[in-house]
Design a protein around this motif. Structure first.
Motif, mmCIF file in Angstrom:
data_model
loop_
_atom_site.group_PDB
_atom_site.id
_atom_site.type_symbol
_atom_site.label_atom_id
_atom_site.label_comp_id
_atom_site.label_asym_id
_atom_site.label_seq_id
_atom_site.Cartn_x
_atom_site.Cartn_y
_atom_site.Cartn_z
ATOM 1 N N GLY A 172 0.796 -1.226 0.000
ATOM 2 C CA GLY A 172 0.000 0.000 0.000
ATOM 3 C C GLY A 172 0.826 1.271 0.000
ATOM 4 N N GLY A 173 2.155 1.147 0.161
ATOM 5 C CA GLY A 173 3.031 2.322 0.168
ATOM 6 C C GLY A 173 2.991 3.103 1.471
ATOM 7 N N HIS A 174 2.694 2.432 2.566
ATOM 8 C CA HIS A 174 2.554 3.095 3.870
ATOM 9 C C HIS A 174 3.837 2.912 4.675
ATOM 10 C CE1 HIS A 174 -1.543 3.469 2.607
ATOM 11 N NE2 HIS A 174 -1.654 2.150 2.525
ATOM 12 N N LEU A 175 4.844 3.741 4.359
ATOM 13 C CA LEU A 175 6.178 3.556 4.901
ATOM 14 C C LEU A 175 6.265 3.763 6.408
ATOM 15 C CD1 LEU A 175 8.309 5.071 2.018
ATOM 16 C CD2 LEU A 175 7.579 2.718 2.391
ATOM 17 N N GLU A 176 5.495 4.689 6.958
ATOM 18 C CA GLU A 176 5.508 4.883 8.417
ATOM 19 C C GLU A 176 4.972 3.644 9.128
ATOM 20 O OE1 GLU A 176 6.875 7.309 10.367
ATOM 21 O OE2 GLU A 176 7.727 7.964 8.459
ATOM 22 N N LEU A 177 3.975 3.016 8.552
ATOM 23 C CA LEU A 177 3.425 1.791 9.128
ATOM 24 C C LEU A 177 4.436 0.650 9.006
ATOM 25 C CD1 LEU A 177 1.114 0.419 10.542
ATOM 26 C CD2 LEU A 177 -0.019 0.137 8.338
ATOM 27 N N VAL A 178 5.141 0.579 7.893
ATOM 28 C CA VAL A 178 6.199 -0.420 7.714
ATOM 29 C C VAL A 178 7.247 -0.240 8.815
ATOM 30 C CG1 VAL A 178 8.096 -1.202 6.226
ATOM 31 C CG2 VAL A 178 5.869 -0.642 5.223
ATOM 32 N N LYS A 179 7.657 0.996 9.020
ATOM 33 C CA LYS A 179 8.663 1.308 10.042
ATOM 34 C C LYS A 179 8.161 0.898 11.427
ATOM 35 C CE LYS A 179 11.324 5.146 11.895
ATOM 36 N NZ LYS A 179 11.624 6.576 11.814
ATOM 37 N N PHE A 180 6.915 1.191 11.755
ATOM 38 C CA PHE A 180 6.337 0.822 13.045
ATOM 39 C C PHE A 180 6.339 -0.703 13.214
ATOM 40 C CE2 PHE A 180 2.471 -0.759 15.146
ATOM 41 C CZ PHE A 180 2.733 -0.342 16.451
ATOM 42 N N LEU A 181 5.881 -1.428 12.192
ATOM 43 C CA LEU A 181 5.812 -2.883 12.280
ATOM 44 C C LEU A 181 7.190 -3.506 12.490
ATOM 45 C CD1 LEU A 181 3.178 -3.546 9.482
ATOM 46 C CD2 LEU A 181 2.859 -3.946 11.941
ATOM 47 N N ILE A 182 8.200 -2.966 11.848
ATOM 48 C CA ILE A 182 9.547 -3.514 11.973
ATOM 49 C C ILE A 182 10.192 -3.100 13.296
ATOM 50 C CG2 ILE A 182 11.897 -3.465 11.033
ATOM 51 C CD1 ILE A 182 10.558 -3.139 8.243
ATOM 52 N N GLU A 183 10.228 -1.802 13.559
ATOM 53 C CA GLU A 183 10.963 -1.300 14.711
ATOM 54 C C GLU A 183 10.260 -1.526 16.039
ATOM 55 O OE1 GLU A 183 11.968 2.769 13.880
ATOM 56 O OE2 GLU A 183 13.314 2.223 12.246
#
Length: 112
Positions: free
Chosen positions: A94-105
């Motif tokens: 979906g291109g939701h980079l802040e959410l990607v960062k949250f899920l990883i970090e």
């Protein structure tokens, strides 16, 4: 754009994922509860689901725990649907980079 002009939204297709948006609307995944909200970029819904999950178990490690180091939370965020798509895939798709960062970090989502 002039009022008479319409813009068609392209259907996103990625090898192995098919038309993920249509599939999620037709049948929300049971095995990957975070996938739908992650594809939509709904960080509040993702965090609410994660909070509800955390409330259902007691952490085996007492005391301070580094963000992303809870193995039960990692397992939860890494749940995938029948096609192998999980929350991290949905957020990236979906291109939701802040959410990607949250899920990883913060949650320890696997990137492999």
């Amino acid at each position: 754009l002039p009022p008479s002009t319409s813009v068609a939204t392209p259907q996103r297709e990625i090898h192995g994922m098919g038309n993920l948006f249509a599939r999620l609307k037709a049948e929300p995944p049971k095995a990957a509860p975070l996938l739908g909200p992650a594809v939509e970029g709904n960080g509040d819904a993702v965090k609410e689901l994660i909070g509800g999950f955390i409330a259902t178990y007691s952490r085996s490690v007492v005391g301070y725990q580094e963000p992303g180091s809870d193995p039960q939370l990692q397992e939860y965020v890494d749940h995938v649907d029948g096609d192998g798509n999980g929350a991290i895939h949905g957020a990236v798709f979906g291109g939701h980079l802040e959410l990607v960062k949250f899920l990883i970090e913060s949650c320890g989502a696997s990137v492999t």
